[in-house]
Design an enzyme around this catalytic site. Structure first.
Site, PDB file in Angstrom:
ATOM      1  N   CYS A   1       2.667  -5.410   7.161  1.00 51.54           N
ATOM      2  CA  CYS A   1       2.597  -4.540   5.218  1.00 51.54           C
ATOM      3  C   CYS A   1       4.017  -4.041   4.657  1.00 51.54           C
ATOM      4  CB  CYS A   1       1.479  -3.919   5.167  1.00 51.54           C
ATOM      5  SG  CYS A   1      -0.748  -5.056   5.811  1.00 51.54           S
TER       6      CYS A   1
ATOM      7  N   HIS B   1       0.897  -1.235  -0.313  1.00 50.21           N
ATOM      8  CA  HIS B   1       0.688  -0.033  -0.014  1.00 50.21           C
ATOM      9  C   HIS B   1       1.024   1.495   0.549  1.00 50.21           C
ATOM     10  CE1 HIS B   1       0.673   0.988   4.570  1.00 50.21           C
ATOM     11  NE2 HIS B   1       0.513  -0.325   4.732  1.00 50.21           N
TER      12      HIS B   1
END
Length: 535
Positions: A446, A427
């Site tokens: 992440c 992301h």
């Protein structure tokens, strides 16, 4: 560490071994001997269902010890003898002991026992060289990789139908990476045999214009490593500065040409430590002995990069931020398939973060983190003033926490989804300053991308003639939008402290999570050894 022996001892064993089978072929066994052989095979194989099934299918006839099985025997012995070339634990296969037992097998029963032993060693070697010596998740719990194991019985069945030497040649990974790692392994083994890179640099740090014995040691080490042409300079001149920069680029360091503390620590690592990294990388490559995908995404956690690869050629690369080094934040290793991207995403705060970080914050100040919304089980936004946060524990907290789309969203303006049970994805991020750091381990697990828009354009280029225009049109709405990938893309989260490039220097990175140290310890315990090969 041991000095690699010549193969003359193996050859002598093989000569006696093959002479034995010539003599066996001249005297056809009587039926009683054959019965004894088959009984010995059946009894010895009973402890291994796959090997037992193989011999049952062939009515317990000899596979390795038949007079006409010479090509199989030779191919097996040659492969076992070459096991150290692949960084495998030679003692696990004990080729000299196996040959000795073959030489001593003078009765049908003894030959039957050795027959099964050869099949056991064959299956063990075949699996080790194809998909690895270790089971990764048993060594490091954060390695979630699904190793592409083959059925053990299939090795015997396929070998029976194959050209023996060709079968063994096809077992190891056929990737360019594995081939280049093997080349580096041989280079380092020869280097160890010749004494390594020489004396370490006796300085904590050096900089341009410095002079003296430490600079000479730095010069000599850079020459030995292949970063500097031979020179007699005794000062930290422009040539040494450029060589230090090249070294830094090959080791994931800030390429400023100054041999600071972190650079000096890497320069002073010895060839044996680098060889360990290469051997671990070869083992890791065996765990991924499968097609990666014509187009795939490769995230090397130690290198802090994300790459789009097309036919093993780099198409796009961007810096990344990975999970922090705390035990509960480290990014796991696994492979999955990216199916879609979300433009203007909502951040659905993971339960672990919600109860460990935000619930205590709300208990101290109910109005803290005002950019986040509380949502009940029916999807309704709940007013903070209506909630007694002190009444809840991490187990009983009944709300979800969400952050609406926007510039301040923790996921930035786009996320890339390969749905998985670890809740890991790629992301954007508003925290752009972290990408300038040398070590970029800061997330909850992440992968944050420095150039997420360009990453999106690369992925969309296969399904629209104007990927940037398409993306910007969705972005400008400000509305959360899911964009499926017409051709889903495999994603591989890997961890390599040693990896290669098609051209240029070998690449080494720091073991940020300590995983490779654990893997090397397990490989060493299994019998993998550093070899110093003397030319």
């Amino acid at each position: 560490m041991f000095i690699s022996p010549t193969r003359s001892g193996i050859v002598r064993f093989m000569a006696g071994f093959f002479a034995l089978f010539v003599s066996l072929s001249l005297a056809a066994p009587v039926e009683a001997e054959m019965t004894a052989f088959r009984q010995a095979v059946a009894s010895s194989a009973a402890r291994d269902k796959d090997i037992a099934a193989f011999y049952q299918s062939r009515e317990y006839k000899p596979f390795w010890t038949a007079a006409n099985a010479g090509a199989r025997r030779r191919a097996l012995i040659e492969a076992l003898s070459d096991a150290p070339e692949h960084g495998l634990p030679a003692r696990r296969y004990d080729v000299e002991g196996l040959l000795a037992r073959l030489d001593a097998a003078r009765t049908p029963k003894a030959r039957g026992i050795v027959e099964v032993e050869m099949s056991r060693v064959f299956v063990q070697y075949a699996r080790d060289v194809q998909t690895g010596v270790l089971v990764p998740g048993r060594v490091v719990s954060d390695i979630k990789r699904e190793v592409p194991y083959r059925e053990r019985l299939s090795y015997l069945e396929n070998f029976a139908r194959s050209h023996p030497r060709g079968f063994f040649r096809a077992l190891p990974p056929d990737s360019n990476e594995y081939t280049r790692l093997m080349k580096e392994k041989k280079k380092l083994e020869s280097l160890l045999g010749a004494g390594g890179w020489g004396a370490q640099v006796p300085a904590g740090a050096l900089k341009p214009a410095d002079t003296g014995a430490a600079v000479v040691a730095l010069r000599n080490r850079l020459i030995a490593m292949g970063f500097l042409r031979r020179t007699t300079t005794q000062s930290y001149d422009a040539a040494i500065q450029k060589a230090v920069q090249q070294f830094q680029l090959a080791h994931g360091l800030e390429a400023d040409g100054v041999a600071g503390a972190s650079t000096m620590a890497e320069i002073n690592k010895d060839a044996g430590e680098r060889l360990q990294s290469v051997l671990v990388a070869m083992e890791r490559e065996r765990w991924m002995n499968m097609p990666r995908g014509e187009r795939h995404i490769l995230v090397n956690l130690t290198d802090f990069t994300a790459r789009v690869m097309d036919n093993d050629t780099l198409t796009f690369e961007t810096r990344s931020v990975v999970g922090a080094t705390a035990s509960d934040r480290r990014s796991p290793e696994f492979s999955d398939v990216m199916e879609f991207m979300v433009i203007n995403p909502t951040w659905n705060v993971p339960r672990s973060i919600a109860v460990k970080e935000y619930l205590p914050m709300f208990q101290r100040n109910p109005n803290a983190a005002g950019h986040l919304r509380l949502v009940d089980s029916r999807g309704r936004t709940v007013s903070r003033s209506a909630v007694n946060f002190g009444a809840y524990t991490a187990r009983t907290f009944p709300f979800n926490i969400k952050q609406p789309p926007g510039q301040r969203n923790a996921l930035g303006l786009v996320k890339f989804m390969f749905p998985n049970k670890y809740n890991i994805y790629l992301h954007d991020t508003p925290a752009k300053n972290l990408f300038s750091r040398e070590v970029r381990a800061f997330s909850h697990g992440c992968i944050r991308l420095q150039e997420p828009f360009d990453f999106a354009y690369t992925l969309l280029s296969r399904q629209t003639d104007d990927p940037e225009g398409f993306f910007r049109a969705k972005l400008n709405t400000g509305v959360e939008t899911v964009v499926p990938l017409e051709q889903p893309v495999p994603v591989h989260l890997i961890y390599r402290t040693a990896f290669t490039k098609a051209k240029g220097h070998m690449q080494y990175r720091r073991d940020i999570y300590g995983r490779d140290a654990q893997i090397w310890s397990a490989l060493s315990e299994a019998g993998v050894a550093l070899r110093a090969v003397q030319g």
